[in-house]
Design a protein around this motif. Structure first.
Motif, PDB file in Angstrom:
ATOM      1  N   HIS A  47       0.855  -1.179   0.000  1.00 33.38           N
ATOM      2  CA  HIS A  47       0.000   0.000   0.000  1.00 33.38           C
ATOM      3  C   HIS A  47       0.893   1.232   0.000  1.00 33.38           C
ATOM      4  CE1 HIS A  47      -2.897   3.052   1.245  1.00 33.38           C
ATOM      5  NE2 HIS A  47      -3.861   2.191   0.945  1.00 33.38           N
ATOM      6  N   ARG A  48       0.614   2.158  -0.883  1.00 39.79           N
ATOM      7  CA  ARG A  48       1.472   3.328  -1.050  1.00 39.79           C
ATOM      8  C   ARG A  48       1.647   4.113   0.260  1.00 39.79           C
ATOM      9  NH1 ARG A  48       3.085   7.494  -0.078  1.00 39.79           N
ATOM     10  NH2 ARG A  48       3.664   9.286  -1.358  1.00 39.79           N
ATOM     11  N   TYR A  49       0.627   4.121   1.103  1.00 39.45           N
ATOM     12  CA  TYR A  49       0.720   4.900   2.334  1.00 39.45           C
ATOM     13  C   TYR A  49       0.882   4.039   3.580  1.00 39.45           C
ATOM     14  CZ  TYR A  49      -0.463   8.257   5.992  1.00 39.45           C
ATOM     15  OH  TYR A  49      -0.438   9.044   7.108  1.00 39.45           O
ATOM     16  N   TYR A  50       0.216   2.894   3.640  1.00 34.89           N
ATOM     17  CA  TYR A  50       0.176   2.106   4.863  1.00 34.89           C
ATOM     18  C   TYR A  50       1.257   1.024   4.943  1.00 34.89           C
ATOM     19  CZ  TYR A  50      -4.256   4.389   5.790  1.00 34.89           C
ATOM     20  OH  TYR A  50      -5.223   5.325   6.031  1.00 34.89           O
ATOM     21  N   THR A  51       1.999   0.762   3.890  1.00 35.69           N
ATOM     22  CA  THR A  51       3.130  -0.162   3.974  1.00 35.69           C
ATOM     23  C   THR A  51       4.363   0.650   4.320  1.00 35.69           C
ATOM     24  OG1 THR A  51       2.114  -1.596   2.300  1.00 35.69           O
ATOM     25  CG2 THR A  51       4.436  -1.969   2.793  1.00 35.69           C
ATOM     26  N   ILE A 180       9.685  16.871   9.580  1.00 33.80           N
ATOM     27  CA  ILE A 180      10.873  16.362  10.244  1.00 33.80           C
ATOM     28  C   ILE A 180      11.408  15.171   9.445  1.00 33.80           C
ATOM     29  CG2 ILE A 180      10.085  17.158  12.501  1.00 33.80           C
ATOM     30  CD1 ILE A 180       9.343  14.279  13.186  1.00 33.80           C
ATOM     31  N   ASP A 181      12.595  14.714   9.791  1.00 32.64           N
ATOM     32  CA  ASP A 181      13.230  13.607   9.079  1.00 32.64           C
ATOM     33  C   ASP A 181      12.328  12.380   9.106  1.00 32.64           C
ATOM     34  OD1 ASP A 181      14.839  11.505   8.187  1.00 32.64           O
ATOM     35  OD2 ASP A 181      16.638  12.301   9.139  1.00 32.64           O
ATOM     36  N   ALA A 182      12.023  11.841   7.930  1.00 35.30           N
ATOM     37  CA  ALA A 182      11.107  10.700   7.824  1.00 35.30           C
ATOM     38  C   ALA A 182      11.597   9.496   8.614  1.00 35.30           C
ATOM     39  CB  ALA A 182      10.901  10.334   6.359  1.00 35.30           C
ATOM     40  N   SER A 190       9.174  11.653   2.859  1.00 35.78           N
ATOM     41  CA  SER A 190       8.955  12.865   3.646  1.00 35.78           C
ATOM     42  C   SER A 190       7.536  13.396   3.457  1.00 35.78           C
ATOM     43  CB  SER A 190       9.978  13.932   3.257  1.00 35.78           C
ATOM     44  OG  SER A 190       9.866  14.262   1.876  1.00 35.78           O
ATOM     45  N   SER A 191       6.928  13.122   2.313  1.00 38.41           N
ATOM     46  CA  SER A 191       5.567  13.609   2.072  1.00 38.41           C
ATOM     47  C   SER A 191       4.544  12.949   2.987  1.00 38.41           C
ATOM     48  CB  SER A 191       5.178  13.368   0.608  1.00 38.41           C
ATOM     49  OG  SER A 191       5.226  11.984   0.300  1.00 38.41           O
ATOM     50  N   ASP A 192       4.884  11.821   3.607  1.00 36.44           N
ATOM     51  CA  ASP A 192       3.980  11.114   4.512  1.00 36.44           C
ATOM     52  C   ASP A 192       4.180  11.499   5.977  1.00 36.44           C
ATOM     53  OD1 ASP A 192       2.866   9.763   2.372  1.00 36.44           O
ATOM     54  OD2 ASP A 192       4.183   8.027   2.571  1.00 36.44           O
ATOM     55  N   VAL A 193       5.087  12.421   6.242  1.00 35.87           N
ATOM     56  CA  VAL A 193       5.344  12.876   7.611  1.00 35.87           C
ATOM     57  C   VAL A 193       4.354  13.981   7.954  1.00 35.87           C
ATOM     58  CG1 VAL A 193       7.034  13.935   9.157  1.00 35.87           C
ATOM     59  CG2 VAL A 193       7.776  12.256   7.450  1.00 35.87           C
ATOM     60  N   ASP A 209      -0.989  18.441   5.146  1.00 33.04           N
ATOM     61  CA  ASP A 209      -0.796  18.713   3.723  1.00 33.04           C
ATOM     62  C   ASP A 209      -2.085  18.355   2.989  1.00 33.04           C
ATOM     63  OD1 ASP A 209      -0.045  18.953   1.103  1.00 33.04           O
ATOM     64  OD2 ASP A 209       1.552  17.452   1.174  1.00 33.04           O
ATOM     65  N   THR A 210      -2.858  19.350   2.602  1.00 35.82           N
ATOM     66  CA  THR A 210      -4.158  19.095   1.984  1.00 35.82           C
ATOM     67  C   THR A 210      -4.043  18.527   0.578  1.00 35.82           C
ATOM     68  OG1 THR A 210      -4.297  21.398   1.235  1.00 35.82           O
ATOM     69  CG2 THR A 210      -5.318  20.855   3.360  1.00 35.82           C
ATOM     70  N   SER A 211      -2.829  18.434   0.051  1.00 33.50           N
ATOM     71  CA  SER A 211      -2.638  17.796  -1.255  1.00 33.50           C
ATOM     72  C   SER A 211      -2.271  16.322  -1.130  1.00 33.50           C
ATOM     73  CB  SER A 211      -1.548  18.530  -2.052  1.00 33.50           C
ATOM     74  OG  SER A 211      -0.268  18.351  -1.449  1.00 33.50           O
ATOM     75  N   HIS A 212      -2.209  15.802   0.092  1.00 37.40           N
ATOM     76  CA  HIS A 212      -1.819  14.408   0.278  1.00 37.40           C
ATOM     77  C   HIS A 212      -2.894  13.490  -0.311  1.00 37.40           C
ATOM     78  CE1 HIS A 212      -0.705  10.607   2.192  1.00 37.40           C
ATOM     79  NE2 HIS A 212       0.470  11.157   2.451  1.00 37.40           N
TER      80      HIS A 212
END
Length: 315
Positions: A47-51, A180-182, A190-193, A209-212
């Motif tokens: 999963h792009r976000y949850y893995t 902060i550092d991922a 870093s986009s998921d922090v 980040d409303t573009s996430h």
């Protein structure tokens, strides 16, 4: 459990609050004669976000499965219109670390959901309490208890006041500051922090980040609960930089909506160790001098993946 016929709506997205069909984890549901509902989820191998790593999914793939299941049942089993706005008041969960390991094929997850008394208010709002027990294959995956509400548009707009308009609320959102550092929060990108640094110890500023593509799959008028739980997860992880841990338990209370146009501080308390090697950390989010949410996070030492059935994912 004796179940009735399965109900797979043609498009689950509107029922679970997702516009991207690839973000929908659920496949079907059915009602049992004993008052228990069965909901089936399918976790992708990656999963792009949850893995979070080649070895494991993060705990919030379970949280998101529960969130989607309770939204689905509210709109289908209890006939709550999809125009109603759902929101959490309290969320408690535990998940087994070994059930989060990646495997060669997508994983089928079965959720058994039972409800307490459903309170229907005179003006249309509902208050629901649900208990969830989940299995992955033959293994126990986790449990959750959730208290949540469903408000009709007129009541919700009255509650939200000037924030009721989603487009305006998003337009007023603070720009997302640098993360902060991922690696400090066990993230690969870093986009998921969801935290940014401050000068105070064990304190971060919420980063929304409303573009996430996953946290803001569609516009919100406030910071969604999944982002607040992720912030709690990341803050607890960052508070124990010397230990390799994975969050496996959450006990969260949501007291106020967290607004997008105002800063929110996220503070991690001192860790409390247990005899089993776990640590508990209370994470509190404050906005405008008020406590907006509080989460007690339980962290396990990271275990080696099981010898059988484990297949590293390419993330």
């Amino acid at each position: 459990m004796s179940l009735g016929a399965a109900h797979p709506p043609l498009d689950l997205g509107p029922y679970v609050g997702k516009t991207d069909p690839t973000a929908v984890l659920l496949t079907r549901w059915s009602a049992g004669r004993d008052g228990t509902y069965a909901v089936t989820a399918e976790w992708p191998r990656v999963h792009r976000y949850y893995t979070l790593s080649p070895e494991r999914h993060g705990p919030h793939i379970f949280t998101e499965s529960v969130r989607q299941a309770l939204a689905l049942l509210a709109h289908t089993a209890f006939d709550v219109p999809t125009s109603y706005r759902l929101g959490w008041e309290q969320f408690t969960s535990t998940v087994q670390q070994d059930a989060l390991h990646t495997q060669l094929n997508p994983a089928t997850v079965n959720l058994a959901v039972t409800y307490g008394a459903i309170k229907r208010r005179r003006l249309g709002s509902l208050h629901l309490t649900a208990s969830v027990t989940a299995t992955r294959g033959e293994s126990h995956l986790g449990t959750a208890q959730v208290r949540y509400t469903a408000h009709p548009p007129t009541i919700y707009d009255r509650l939200r006041g000037r924030y009721a308009n989603v487009q305006n609320a998003c337009a007023r959102a603070l720009p997302a500051p640098p993360p902060i550092d991922a690696s400090l929060v066990s993230r690969l990108r870093s986009s998921d922090v969801v935290l940014t640094t401050t000068d105070a110890p064990r304190t971060w500023r919420l980063r929304a980040d409303t573009s996430h593509p996953f946290l803001f799959d569609h516009p919100h008028d406030h910071v969604p609960g999944m982002l607040l739980l992720e912030a709690s997860c990341q803050a607890a992880t960052a508070a124990l930089p010397a230990l390799r841990t994975v969050p496996v338990g959450f006990d969260a209370t949501f007291s106020h909506y967290v607004e997008l146009d105002q800063p929110c501080d996220v503070v991690a308390g001192e860790a409390t160790p247990s005899d089993q090697g776990q640590h508990q950390i209370q994470v509190i989010g404050t906005q405008n001098g008020k406590e907006a949410f509080s989460t007690t996070v339980t962290l396990d030492p990271i275990q080696a993946p099981p010898a059988c059935g484990f297949a590293p994912a390419v993330v």
